[in-house]
Motif scaffolding. Structure first.
Motif, PDB file in Angstrom:
ATOM      1  N   TYR A 215       0.828  -1.215   0.000  1.00  0.00           N
ATOM      2  CA  TYR A 215       0.000   0.000   0.000  1.00  0.00           C
ATOM      3  C   TYR A 215       0.858   1.259   0.000  1.00  0.00           C
ATOM      4  N   PHE A 216       0.173   2.403  -0.026  1.00  0.00           N
ATOM      5  CA  PHE A 216       0.755   3.740  -0.230  1.00  0.00           C
ATOM      6  C   PHE A 216       1.095   3.974  -1.699  1.00  0.00           C
ATOM      7  N   GLY A 217       0.456   3.237  -2.613  1.00  0.00           N
ATOM      8  CA  GLY A 217       0.689   3.426  -4.037  1.00  0.00           C
ATOM      9  C   GLY A 217       0.863   2.103  -4.752  1.00  0.00           C
ATOM     10  N   ALA A 218       1.387   2.179  -5.977  1.00  0.00           N
ATOM     11  CA  ALA A 218       1.582   0.982  -6.795  1.00  0.00           C
ATOM     12  C   ALA A 218       3.031   0.517  -6.724  1.00  0.00           C
ATOM     13  N   ILE A 232       3.417 -17.301  -2.735  1.00  0.00           N
ATOM     14  CA  ILE A 232       2.298 -16.745  -1.980  1.00  0.00           C
ATOM     15  C   ILE A 232       1.021 -16.970  -2.778  1.00  0.00           C
ATOM     16  N   ASP A 233      -0.120 -16.754  -2.137  1.00  0.00           N
ATOM     17  CA  ASP A 233      -1.398 -17.024  -2.797  1.00  0.00           C
ATOM     18  C   ASP A 233      -2.019 -15.792  -3.436  1.00  0.00           C
ATOM     19  N   ALA A 234      -1.667 -14.605  -2.931  1.00  0.00           N
ATOM     20  CA  ALA A 234      -2.261 -13.391  -3.484  1.00  0.00           C
ATOM     21  C   ALA A 234      -1.386 -12.190  -3.177  1.00  0.00           C
ATOM     22  N   VAL A 235      -1.420 -11.220  -4.092  1.00  0.00           N
ATOM     23  CA  VAL A 235      -0.817  -9.913  -3.865  1.00  0.00           C
ATOM     24  C   VAL A 235      -1.945  -8.940  -3.598  1.00  0.00           C
ATOM     25  N   GLY A 236      -1.737  -8.058  -2.630  1.00  0.00           N
ATOM     26  CA  GLY A 236      -2.717  -7.019  -2.337  1.00  0.00           C
ATOM     27  C   GLY A 236      -2.309  -5.719  -3.006  1.00  0.00           C
ATOM     28  N   TYR A 237      -3.256  -5.105  -3.731  1.00  0.00           N
ATOM     29  CA  TYR A 237      -2.998  -3.885  -4.485  1.00  0.00           C
ATOM     30  C   TYR A 237      -3.797  -2.723  -3.894  1.00  0.00           C
ATOM     31  N   ASP A 238      -3.164  -1.552  -3.853  1.00  0.00           N
ATOM     32  CA  ASP A 238      -3.802  -0.351  -3.330  1.00  0.00           C
ATOM     33  C   ASP A 238      -4.566   0.338  -4.463  1.00  0.00           C
ATOM     34  N   PHE A 239      -5.871   0.063  -4.540  1.00  0.00           N
ATOM     35  CA  PHE A 239      -6.692   0.675  -5.581  1.00  0.00           C
ATOM     36  C   PHE A 239      -7.326   1.979  -5.128  1.00  0.00           C
ATOM     37  N   VAL A 240      -6.935   2.472  -3.966  1.00  0.00           N
ATOM     38  CA  VAL A 240      -7.360   3.788  -3.508  1.00  0.00           C
ATOM     39  C   VAL A 240      -6.333   4.835  -3.913  1.00  0.00           C
ATOM     40  N   THR A 241      -5.058   4.562  -3.648  1.00  0.00           N
ATOM     41  CA  THR A 241      -3.999   5.540  -3.889  1.00  0.00           C
ATOM     42  C   THR A 241      -3.609   5.622  -5.351  1.00  0.00           C
ATOM     43  N   ASP A 242      -3.516   4.483  -6.041  1.00  0.00           N
ATOM     44  CA  ASP A 242      -3.055   4.487  -7.431  1.00  0.00           C
ATOM     45  C   ASP A 242      -3.667   3.310  -8.176  1.00  0.00           C
ATOM     46  N   VAL A 263      -9.813  -1.432  -1.507  1.00  0.00           N
ATOM     47  CA  VAL A 263     -10.888  -0.629  -2.105  1.00  0.00           C
ATOM     48  C   VAL A 263     -11.570   0.283  -1.100  1.00  0.00           C
ATOM     49  N   VAL A 264     -11.130   0.254   0.155  1.00  0.00           N
ATOM     50  CA  VAL A 264     -11.640   1.156   1.187  1.00  0.00           C
ATOM     51  C   VAL A 264     -10.462   1.964   1.708  1.00  0.00           C
ATOM     52  N   ASP A 265     -10.625   3.274   1.829  1.00  0.00           N
ATOM     53  CA  ASP A 265      -9.531   4.155   2.228  1.00  0.00           C
ATOM     54  C   ASP A 265      -9.299   4.058   3.731  1.00  0.00           C
ATOM     55  N   GLY A 266      -8.146   3.503   4.106  1.00  0.00           N
ATOM     56  CA  GLY A 266      -7.830   3.327   5.518  1.00  0.00           C
ATOM     57  C   GLY A 266      -7.341   4.577   6.210  1.00  0.00           C
ATOM     58  N   GLN A 267      -7.177   5.685   5.473  1.00  0.00           N
ATOM     59  CA  GLN A 267      -6.640   6.901   6.060  1.00  0.00           C
ATOM     60  C   GLN A 267      -7.596   8.086   5.988  1.00  0.00           C
ATOM     61  N   ASN A 268      -8.713   7.929   5.289  1.00  0.00           N
ATOM     62  CA  ASN A 268      -9.655   9.036   5.083  1.00  0.00           C
ATOM     63  C   ASN A 268     -10.946   8.757   5.835  1.00  0.00           C
ATOM     64  N   THR A 269     -11.460   9.758   6.530  1.00  0.00           N
ATOM     65  CA  THR A 269     -12.658   9.558   7.348  1.00  0.00           C
ATOM     66  C   THR A 269     -13.934   9.463   6.521  1.00  0.00           C
ATOM     67  N   ARG A 270     -13.865   9.785   5.252  1.00  0.00           N
ATOM     68  CA  ARG A 270     -15.052   9.647   4.409  1.00  0.00           C
ATOM     69  C   ARG A 270     -15.374   8.163   4.254  1.00  0.00           C
ATOM     70  N   VAL A 271     -16.610   7.788   4.586  1.00  0.00           N
ATOM     71  CA  VAL A 271     -16.999   6.381   4.573  1.00  0.00           C
ATOM     72  C   VAL A 271     -17.571   6.012   3.209  1.00  0.00           C
ATOM     73  N   GLU A 272     -16.995   5.008   2.579  1.00  0.00           N
ATOM     74  CA  GLU A 272     -17.464   4.544   1.276  1.00  0.00           C
ATOM     75  C   GLU A 272     -18.830   3.878   1.418  1.00  0.00           C
ATOM     76  N   THR A 273     -19.697   4.064   0.441  1.00  0.00           N
ATOM     77  CA  THR A 273     -20.975   3.375   0.443  1.00  0.00           C
ATOM     78  C   THR A 273     -20.777   1.929   0.006  1.00  0.00           C
ATOM     79  N   PRO A 300      -9.600  -2.738   3.289  1.00  0.00           N
ATOM     80  CA  PRO A 300      -9.022  -1.395   3.290  1.00  0.00           C
ATOM     81  C   PRO A 300      -7.615  -1.449   2.704  1.00  0.00           C
ATOM     82  N   ASN A 301      -7.188  -0.337   2.125  1.00  0.00           N
ATOM     83  CA  ASN A 301      -5.870  -0.340   1.480  1.00  0.00           C
ATOM     84  C   ASN A 301      -4.726  -0.291   2.482  1.00  0.00           C
ATOM     85  N   THR A 302      -4.975   0.200   3.690  1.00  0.00           N
ATOM     86  CA  THR A 302      -3.936   0.294   4.720  1.00  0.00           C
ATOM     87  C   THR A 302      -4.493  -0.205   6.050  1.00  0.00           C
ATOM     88  N   GLY A 303      -3.620  -0.276   7.062  1.00  0.00           N
ATOM     89  CA  GLY A 303      -4.105  -0.473   8.415  1.00  0.00           C
ATOM     90  C   GLY A 303      -5.038   0.662   8.800  1.00  0.00           C
TER      91      GLY A 303
END
Length: 330
Positions: A215-218, A232-242, A263-273, A300-303
């Motif tokens: 996370y924090f980008g691509a 490994i079985d899967a890579v996690g991609y940050d689709f919020v930042t980039d 797909v959920v922003d772990g750093q922004n207080t705006r709550v996704e629908t 979420p994209n981050t902790g």
């Protein structure tokens, strides 16, 4: 149809009442409390918070349940800061934000401590239990080495240390390995292959699904390609930042049979629908025509320690509903 699994990278915010209680117990700020030698009263507070966090995830309908990492004041650096052969240095900015941690300074051999395993065992018998660990490469960038004195040896020692910790874990459904430094301070030529090998060591320590969450980008292209070499079985991609560069990596270089989507922003207080979360998952599916994912981890994209508790809980609810109401069409 693709199986969508609602999950998180853990690192949850500590509720304010617990912060106050811990401060009163110790007579100073909570950031000084986690030193591996908590008293009985302090441990009881963390145990209660852990139970509350597990129950809150279950109420939100998440498919994977983490213990929450409420004790991790130093965030990803925590497993080192509580180790007997690690001294805590000065306060350091945690990546590029207003959070801080105590820098771990490794002064002796990194032997197994059992700290993370003890926290997981404290959860008890929970369906869909998921473990969360920092990745070896990120730990190498968040800490200082005064013992191994060699970059490659230090990275290998961190991987072996994490593997030893993981071997003591109770049975879990999934292991999330958090590797933001692969994006934030990416390894150069040679070190990118070494980082992948270190992650391999961690993944080989457990017989369950392993997801490396970035996370924090691509990821840079070459780092991404080397990461795919890891078992490994899967890579996690940050689709919020980039989202565009993350999508490019997948379509250009492929990915694993499973995937984790931030797909959920772990750093922004705006709550996704719920609708927004579903649309993001479906967009990735529609935009990767060459992929045929078996499982999609929606996360979420981050902790989540950046968030106020009420927003954190609302995001859990939206994520759980979005992923469990119906499967997403490929």
């Amino acid at each position: 149809m693709v199986n969508v699994v609602a999950s998180t990278p853990g690192l949850f915010p500590l509720p304010d009442p617990a912060k106050t209680e811990l401060s009163d117990l110790k007579g100073h700020q909570k950031s000084d409390l986690v030193d591996g030698e908590e008293g009985t009263d302090v441990s009881a507070v963390y145990d209660r918070v852990r139970t509350e966090l597990v129950e809150r995830q279950q109420a939100a309908g998440l498919d994977r349940i983490v213990e929450g990492q409420a004790r991790w004041d130093d965030m990803l650096a925590h497993p080192l800061t509580v180790h007997d052969n690690v001294e805590t240095g000065g306060i350091v900015r945690y990546y590029d934000n207003n959070n801080f941690y105590r820098e771990p300074v490794v002064t002796g051999e990194l032997t197994e401590s059992g700290d993370m395993a003890a926290d997981l065992a404290s959860v008890g018998d929970v369906d869909g239990l998921q473990a969360v660990v920092p990745g070896p490469y990120s730990l190498s960038k968040l800490s200082s080495d005064e013992y191994y004195r060699d970059e490659a040896e230090f990275l290998g020692a961190l991987a072996e240390f994490l593997a030893g910790e993981i071997e003591s874990f109770p049975s879990v459904e999934t292991l999330f390995v958090l590797e933001p430094s692969l994006v934030e301070t990416p390894p150069g030529d040679g070190q990118d292959a070494a980082a992948s090998e270190a992650i391999d060591t961690v993944a080989d320590a457990i017989d369950t699904d392993v997801v490396v969450q970035t996370y924090f980008g691509a990821l840079p292209e070459k780092v991404h390609a080397h990461l795919l070499d890891a078992d490994i079985d899967a890579v996690g991609y940050d689709f919020v930042t980039d989202h565009e560069e993350s999508l490019y990596n997948i379509n250009e270089y492929g990915t694993k049979d499973d995937i984790a989507l931030g797909v959920v922003d772990g750093q922004n207080t705006r709550v996704e629908t719920v609708g927004t979360i579903r649309e993001r998952i479906e967009w990735v599916q529609e935009s990767t025509p060459g992929a045929d994912f078996e499982t999609v981890y929606a996360t979420p994209n981050t902790g989540l320690f950046y968030l106020p508790v009420n927003r954190f809980e609302e995001k859990l609810d939206a994520l759980g509903e979005a992923a469990t109401t119906e499967e997403v069409h490929a």
